[in-house]
Design a protein around this motif. Sequence first.
Motif, PDB file in Angstrom:
ATOM      1  N   ARG A 102       0.801  -1.175   0.177  1.00 32.75           N
ATOM      2  CA  ARG A 102       0.065  -0.055  -0.102  1.00 32.75           C
ATOM      3  C   ARG A 102       0.945   1.329  -0.026  1.00 32.75           C
ATOM      4  O   ARG A 102       0.918   2.114   0.935  1.00 32.75           O
ATOM      5  CB  ARG A 102      -1.033   0.217   1.216  1.00 32.75           C
ATOM      6  N   SER A 103       1.794   1.442  -1.077  1.00 35.05           N
ATOM      7  CA  SER A 103       2.803   2.370  -1.104  1.00 35.05           C
ATOM      8  C   SER A 103       2.067   3.754  -1.058  1.00 35.05           C
ATOM      9  O   SER A 103       2.834   4.811  -0.588  1.00 35.05           O
ATOM     10  CB  SER A 103       3.468   2.389  -2.140  1.00 35.05           C
ATOM     11  N   GLU A 104       0.705   3.827  -1.306  1.00 32.04           N
ATOM     12  CA  GLU A 104       0.049   5.312  -1.599  1.00 32.04           C
ATOM     13  C   GLU A 104      -0.393   5.369  -0.137  1.00 32.04           C
ATOM     14  O   GLU A 104      -1.121   6.544   0.167  1.00 32.04           O
ATOM     15  CB  GLU A 104      -0.923   5.240  -2.658  1.00 32.04           C
ATOM     16  N   SER A 105      -0.706   4.680   0.848  1.00 29.70           N
ATOM     17  CA  SER A 105      -1.043   4.769   2.226  1.00 29.70           C
ATOM     18  C   SER A 105      -0.289   5.540   3.082  1.00 29.70           C
ATOM     19  O   SER A 105       0.652   5.985   2.748  1.00 29.70           O
ATOM     20  CB  SER A 105      -1.394   3.496   2.784  1.00 29.70           C
ATOM     21  N   ALA A 106      -0.657   5.517   4.115  1.00 31.17           N
ATOM     22  CA  ALA A 106      -0.039   6.337   5.473  1.00 31.17           C
ATOM     23  C   ALA A 106       1.514   5.773   5.356  1.00 31.17           C
ATOM     24  O   ALA A 106       1.861   4.788   5.331  1.00 31.17           O
ATOM     25  CB  ALA A 106      -0.883   6.248   6.854  1.00 31.17           C
ATOM     26  N   GLN A 107       2.484   6.776   6.008  1.00 33.32           N
ATOM     27  CA  GLN A 107       3.876   6.472   6.004  1.00 33.32           C
ATOM     28  C   GLN A 107       4.172   7.032   7.589  1.00 33.32           C
ATOM     29  O   GLN A 107       3.790   7.842   8.067  1.00 33.32           O
ATOM     30  CB  GLN A 107       4.778   7.258   4.856  1.00 33.32           C
ATOM     31  N   LEU A 108       5.044   6.273   7.906  1.00 29.55           N
ATOM     32  CA  LEU A 108       5.537   6.583   9.387  1.00 29.55           C
ATOM     33  C   LEU A 108       6.752   7.238   9.664  1.00 29.55           C
ATOM     34  O   LEU A 108       8.010   6.693   8.805  1.00 29.55           O
ATOM     35  CB  LEU A 108       5.473   5.520  10.397  1.00 29.55           C
ATOM     36  N   THR A 109       6.992   8.421   9.847  1.00 29.23           N
ATOM     37  CA  THR A 109       8.419   9.283   9.826  1.00 29.23           C
ATOM     38  C   THR A 109       8.981   9.069  11.203  1.00 29.23           C
ATOM     39  O   THR A 109       8.227   9.586  12.187  1.00 29.23           O
ATOM     40  CB  THR A 109       8.272  10.554   9.322  1.00 29.23           C
ATOM     41  N   PHE A 110      10.227   8.732  11.368  1.00 30.84           N
ATOM     42  CA  PHE A 110      10.871   8.689  12.551  1.00 30.84           C
ATOM     43  C   PHE A 110      12.138   9.603  12.540  1.00 30.84           C
ATOM     44  O   PHE A 110      12.834   9.418  11.692  1.00 30.84           O
ATOM     45  CB  PHE A 110      11.406   7.160  13.133  1.00 30.84           C
ATOM     46  N   SER A 111      12.176  10.120  13.841  1.00 27.68           N
ATOM     47  CA  SER A 111      13.666  11.081  13.874  1.00 27.68           C
ATOM     48  C   SER A 111      14.676   9.935  13.722  1.00 27.68           C
ATOM     49  O   SER A 111      14.597   8.598  14.213  1.00 27.68           O
ATOM     50  CB  SER A 111      13.678  12.026  14.974  1.00 27.68           C
ATOM     51  N   SER A 112      16.045  10.458  13.643  1.00 29.29           N
ATOM     52  CA  SER A 112      17.199   9.564  13.631  1.00 29.29           C
ATOM     53  C   SER A 112      17.212   8.818  15.123  1.00 29.29           C
ATOM     54  O   SER A 112      17.521   7.590  15.255  1.00 29.29           O
ATOM     55  CB  SER A 112      18.472  10.265  13.184  1.00 29.29           C
ATOM     56  N   GLU A 113      17.086   9.856  15.947  1.00 29.77           N
ATOM     57  CA  GLU A 113      17.177   9.384  17.389  1.00 29.77           C
ATOM     58  C   GLU A 113      16.210   8.521  17.918  1.00 29.77           C
ATOM     59  O   GLU A 113      16.350   7.443  18.525  1.00 29.77           O
ATOM     60  CB  GLU A 113      16.991  10.604  18.517  1.00 29.77           C
ATOM     61  N   ALA A 114      14.861   8.690  17.461  1.00 27.72           N
ATOM     62  CA  ALA A 114      13.901   7.532  17.806  1.00 27.72           C
ATOM     63  C   ALA A 114      14.190   6.418  17.181  1.00 27.72           C
ATOM     64  O   ALA A 114      13.863   5.032  17.707  1.00 27.72           O
ATOM     65  CB  ALA A 114      12.455   8.412  17.604  1.00 27.72           C
ATOM     66  N   TRP A 115      14.589   6.374  15.851  1.00 29.48           N
ATOM     67  CA  TRP A 115      14.730   4.978  15.202  1.00 29.48           C
ATOM     68  C   TRP A 115      16.045   4.159  15.840  1.00 29.48           C
ATOM     69  O   TRP A 115      15.979   3.001  16.123  1.00 29.48           O
ATOM     70  CB  TRP A 115      15.289   5.423  13.665  1.00 29.48           C
ATOM     71  N   LEU A 116      16.958   4.953  16.351  1.00 31.32           N
ATOM     72  CA  LEU A 116      18.233   4.275  16.941  1.00 31.32           C
ATOM     73  C   LEU A 116      17.774   3.718  18.168  1.00 31.32           C
ATOM     74  O   LEU A 116      18.118   2.620  18.746  1.00 31.32           O
ATOM     75  CB  LEU A 116      19.462   5.252  17.054  1.00 31.32           C
ATOM     76  N   ARG A 117      16.826   4.241  18.949  1.00 29.44           N
ATOM     77  CA  ARG A 117      16.253   3.720  20.222  1.00 29.44           C
ATOM     78  C   ARG A 117      15.159   2.653  19.690  1.00 29.44           C
ATOM     79  O   ARG A 117      15.135   1.454  20.728  1.00 29.44           O
ATOM     80  CB  ARG A 117      15.508   4.774  21.070  1.00 29.44           C
ATOM     81  N   PHE A 118      14.766   2.447  18.804  1.00 30.77           N
ATOM     82  CA  PHE A 118      13.550   1.642  18.510  1.00 30.77           C
ATOM     83  C   PHE A 118      14.423   0.446  17.998  1.00 30.77           C
ATOM     84  O   PHE A 118      13.930  -0.880  18.496  1.00 30.77           O
ATOM     85  CB  PHE A 118      12.732   2.011  17.258  1.00 30.77           C
ATOM     86  N   LEU A 119      15.574   0.251  17.220  1.00 32.20           N
ATOM     87  CA  LEU A 119      16.064  -0.901  16.355  1.00 32.20           C
ATOM     88  C   LEU A 119      16.595  -2.011  17.538  1.00 32.20           C
ATOM     89  O   LEU A 119      16.267  -3.130  17.349  1.00 32.20           O
ATOM     90  CB  LEU A 119      17.242  -0.412  15.763  1.00 32.20           C
ATOM     91  N   PRO A 120      17.207  -1.377  18.730  1.00 37.18           N
ATOM     92  CA  PRO A 120      17.579  -2.695  19.650  1.00 37.18           C
ATOM     93  C   PRO A 120      16.533  -3.371  20.365  1.00 37.18           C
ATOM     94  O   PRO A 120      16.671  -4.662  20.559  1.00 37.18           O
ATOM     95  CB  PRO A 120      18.138  -1.859  20.832  1.00 37.18           C
ATOM     96  N   THR A 121      15.360  -2.692  20.422  1.00 37.68           N
ATOM     97  CA  THR A 121      14.127  -3.313  21.132  1.00 37.68           C
ATOM     98  C   THR A 121      13.691  -4.495  20.162  1.00 37.68           C
ATOM     99  O   THR A 121      13.247  -5.624  20.599  1.00 37.68           O
ATOM    100  CB  THR A 121      13.101  -2.264  21.268  1.00 37.68           C
ATOM    101  N   VAL A 122      13.641  -4.090  18.768  1.00 31.46           N
ATOM    102  CA  VAL A 122      12.982  -5.046  17.899  1.00 31.46           C
ATOM    103  C   VAL A 122      14.002  -6.383  17.589  1.00 31.46           C
ATOM    104  O   VAL A 122      13.786  -7.315  17.146  1.00 31.46           O
ATOM    105  CB  VAL A 122      12.397  -4.515  16.568  1.00 31.46           C
TER     106      VAL A 122
END
Length: 69
Positions: A43-63
């Motif tokens: 669904r490339s035309e649907s909603a997209q989620l945008t994360f700051s670099s800091e938020a993404w770097l905090r999220f990655l280790p969790t997953v």
Amino acid sequence: MPIIPPFTAPLAWFKSSHSGGNATECVEAVFIPHGIVIRDSKRSESAQLTFSSEAWLRFLPTVQHGTGE
């Protein structure tokens, strides 16, 4: 939550290497100057989620370590 400036250059989307092998669970991402944008590849035309670099770097280790809830 910080506001990420709009980015208008053409985006070079790539598919996650951890997306389902049967092509039914595909996530695409693109790096932008101030973070990353994620979308559902089906669904490339649907909603997209945008994360700051800091938020993404905090999220990655969790997953990566399965500690997310």
